[in-house]
Design a protein around this motif. Sequence first.
Motif, PDB file in Angstrom:
ATOM      1  N   ARG A 186     -11.687  54.605   5.244  1.00 32.17           N
ATOM      2  CA  ARG A 186     -10.693  56.022   5.239  1.00 32.17           C
ATOM      3  C   ARG A 186      -9.270  55.393   5.397  1.00 32.17           C
ATOM      4  O   ARG A 186      -8.278  56.016   4.984  1.00 32.17           O
ATOM      5  CB  ARG A 186     -11.075  56.772   6.319  1.00 32.17           C
ATOM      6  N   TYR A 187      -8.935  54.056   6.246  1.00 34.61           N
ATOM      7  CA  TYR A 187      -7.744  53.422   6.356  1.00 34.61           C
ATOM      8  C   TYR A 187      -7.412  52.726   5.258  1.00 34.61           C
ATOM      9  O   TYR A 187      -6.214  52.166   5.249  1.00 34.61           O
ATOM     10  CB  TYR A 187      -7.683  52.628   7.800  1.00 34.61           C
ATOM     11  N   ARG A 188      -8.207  52.286   4.187  1.00 31.93           N
ATOM     12  CA  ARG A 188      -7.909  51.161   3.407  1.00 31.93           C
ATOM     13  C   ARG A 188      -6.773  51.845   2.595  1.00 31.93           C
ATOM     14  O   ARG A 188      -6.769  52.898   1.873  1.00 31.93           O
ATOM     15  CB  ARG A 188      -8.973  51.184   2.441  1.00 31.93           C
ATOM     16  N   ARG A 229      -2.057  46.909   8.651  1.00 28.43           N
ATOM     17  CA  ARG A 229      -2.736  46.289   9.315  1.00 28.43           C
ATOM     18  C   ARG A 229      -3.870  46.958  10.213  1.00 28.43           C
ATOM     19  O   ARG A 229      -3.574  47.920  10.849  1.00 28.43           O
ATOM     20  CB  ARG A 229      -1.856  45.309  10.252  1.00 28.43           C
ATOM     21  N   ILE A 230      -5.313  46.397  10.332  1.00 27.21           N
ATOM     22  CA  ILE A 230      -6.299  47.271  11.069  1.00 27.21           C
ATOM     23  C   ILE A 230      -6.558  46.070  12.088  1.00 27.21           C
ATOM     24  O   ILE A 230      -6.892  44.803  11.743  1.00 27.21           O
ATOM     25  CB  ILE A 230      -7.156  47.413  10.202  1.00 27.21           C
ATOM     26  N   GLY A 266     -27.076  49.202  13.411  1.00 27.05           N
ATOM     27  CA  GLY A 266     -26.338  49.966  12.565  1.00 27.05           C
ATOM     28  C   GLY A 266     -24.898  50.228  12.345  1.00 27.05           C
ATOM     29  O   GLY A 266     -24.161  51.194  12.204  1.00 27.05           O
ATOM     30  N   TRP A 267     -24.155  48.969  12.879  1.00 22.03           N
ATOM     31  CA  TRP A 267     -22.686  49.128  13.226  1.00 22.03           C
ATOM     32  C   TRP A 267     -21.912  49.131  11.800  1.00 22.03           C
ATOM     33  O   TRP A 267     -20.984  49.821  11.985  1.00 22.03           O
ATOM     34  CB  TRP A 267     -22.152  47.515  13.795  1.00 22.03           C
ATOM     35  N   LYS A 268     -22.471  48.451  10.892  1.00 22.44           N
ATOM     36  CA  LYS A 268     -21.961  48.668   9.557  1.00 22.44           C
ATOM     37  C   LYS A 268     -21.820  50.175   8.932  1.00 22.44           C
ATOM     38  O   LYS A 268     -20.661  50.793   8.219  1.00 22.44           O
ATOM     39  CB  LYS A 268     -22.550  47.944   8.327  1.00 22.44           C
ATOM     40  N   ASP A 269     -22.924  51.002   8.880  1.00 24.85           N
ATOM     41  CA  ASP A 269     -23.163  52.217   8.778  1.00 24.85           C
ATOM     42  C   ASP A 269     -22.033  53.102   9.584  1.00 24.85           C
ATOM     43  O   ASP A 269     -21.739  54.166   8.942  1.00 24.85           O
ATOM     44  CB  ASP A 269     -24.298  52.837   9.106  1.00 24.85           C
ATOM     45  N   VAL A 270     -21.595  52.888  10.726  1.00 19.95           N
ATOM     46  CA  VAL A 270     -20.536  53.515  11.421  1.00 19.95           C
ATOM     47  C   VAL A 270     -19.330  52.991  11.075  1.00 19.95           C
ATOM     48  O   VAL A 270     -18.314  53.816  10.913  1.00 19.95           O
ATOM     49  CB  VAL A 270     -20.799  53.281  13.002  1.00 19.95           C
ATOM     50  N   LEU A 271     -18.876  51.618  11.336  1.00 21.58           N
ATOM     51  CA  LEU A 271     -17.644  51.052  11.022  1.00 21.58           C
ATOM     52  C   LEU A 271     -17.130  51.076   9.434  1.00 21.58           C
ATOM     53  O   LEU A 271     -15.938  51.378   9.134  1.00 21.58           O
ATOM     54  CB  LEU A 271     -17.475  49.614  11.548  1.00 21.58           C
ATOM     55  N   ASP A 272     -18.084  50.969   8.461  1.00 22.91           N
ATOM     56  CA  ASP A 272     -17.474  50.844   7.103  1.00 22.91           C
ATOM     57  C   ASP A 272     -16.687  52.331   6.588  1.00 22.91           C
ATOM     58  O   ASP A 272     -15.707  51.831   5.862  1.00 22.91           O
ATOM     59  CB  ASP A 272     -18.561  50.457   6.284  1.00 22.91           C
ATOM     60  N   PRO A 273     -17.343  53.349   6.893  1.00 20.20           N
ATOM     61  CA  PRO A 273     -16.582  54.610   6.387  1.00 20.20           C
ATOM     62  C   PRO A 273     -14.870  54.694   7.152  1.00 20.20           C
ATOM     63  O   PRO A 273     -14.313  55.143   6.458  1.00 20.20           O
ATOM     64  CB  PRO A 273     -17.509  55.707   6.859  1.00 20.20           C
ATOM     65  N   VAL A 274     -15.036  54.038   8.357  1.00 21.25           N
ATOM     66  CA  VAL A 274     -13.732  54.313   9.048  1.00 21.25           C
ATOM     67  C   VAL A 274     -12.847  53.243   8.273  1.00 21.25           C
ATOM     68  O   VAL A 274     -11.600  53.578   8.068  1.00 21.25           O
ATOM     69  CB  VAL A 274     -13.642  53.948  10.563  1.00 21.25           C
TER      70      VAL A 274
END
Length: 284
Positions: free
Chosen positions: A60-62, A67-68, A49-57
């Motif tokens: 939000r920063y896009r 640089r991330i 489930g990494w993408k469901d957790v990481l993608d919204p983060v």
Amino acid sequence: MSPTHGEQENSVWNGHYACTCYHPLFVFNQFGDLERCALRPGNVHSADGWKDVLDPVVQRYRGKVTRIYFRADAAFAMPEVYEFLEAERIKYAIRLPANQVLQGRIGYLLKRPVGRPPNEVQRFHANFSYQAATWTKPRRVIAKVEWHPGELYPRVGFTVTNMSRQAEYNKRGTCEQWIKEGKGAIKWTRLSCRTFAANAVRLQLHAPAYNLGNFLRTLATPEPMSNWSLTTLKEKLIKIGAKVVSHGRYVIFQMAEVAIPRQMIQEILRLIAELRLLPPSAPA
């Protein structure tokens, strides 16, 4: 792992109630703030489930930061993770599990250095291009070999990265320490509700509690308290006794100055006041 109370979902085994294990997933920023978390069953892979957790983060920063950077342990060393981060133009450093091919590339570093062993750690690095069978293209791999005094074999670690400078990959995060603080100070592993959904909600309630404590530590504490843990802040600043004296126009909190002196309390209140948004100025 948390003790069950009552009839907890999926906790019956052999006619007895046992402990139910969960496997939460956390995303922190470089300041120790919890960006997002999710509760998962205890029998799933660490990256499930990494993408469901990481993608919204990431969303939000896009467009808000230039640089991330993303750092993770070996559980996230997967081609789909690399490709997602590269598509988002995110710089990453992810621990890479060792294998015979990687070990062979640094065989010359695995031989004990010649001469009398020093009393300090001897550290060596290697940099090479590597492509696993499941990868669509070669990627940069950094190897770190450490010879510790008194140890027969070296400690070897590999990191896959798209960073160009060697100094960047070695600044690994301290997520383990922040998770440990959440366990000790916030008790976010006490998930003893009866259903998985209820425990998932309970973890989400622990998240803002952790962030409030971390905000206090990073934004509203004077220099002598800047390195305090959340547990220390809780025991010395938050969970302290006070005598409340109420008058007609004001209320007085009388607290002992054993743990934190009056001047430090005043400085904390001043820093908190500075965090308030200023009202918009009236038009001239």
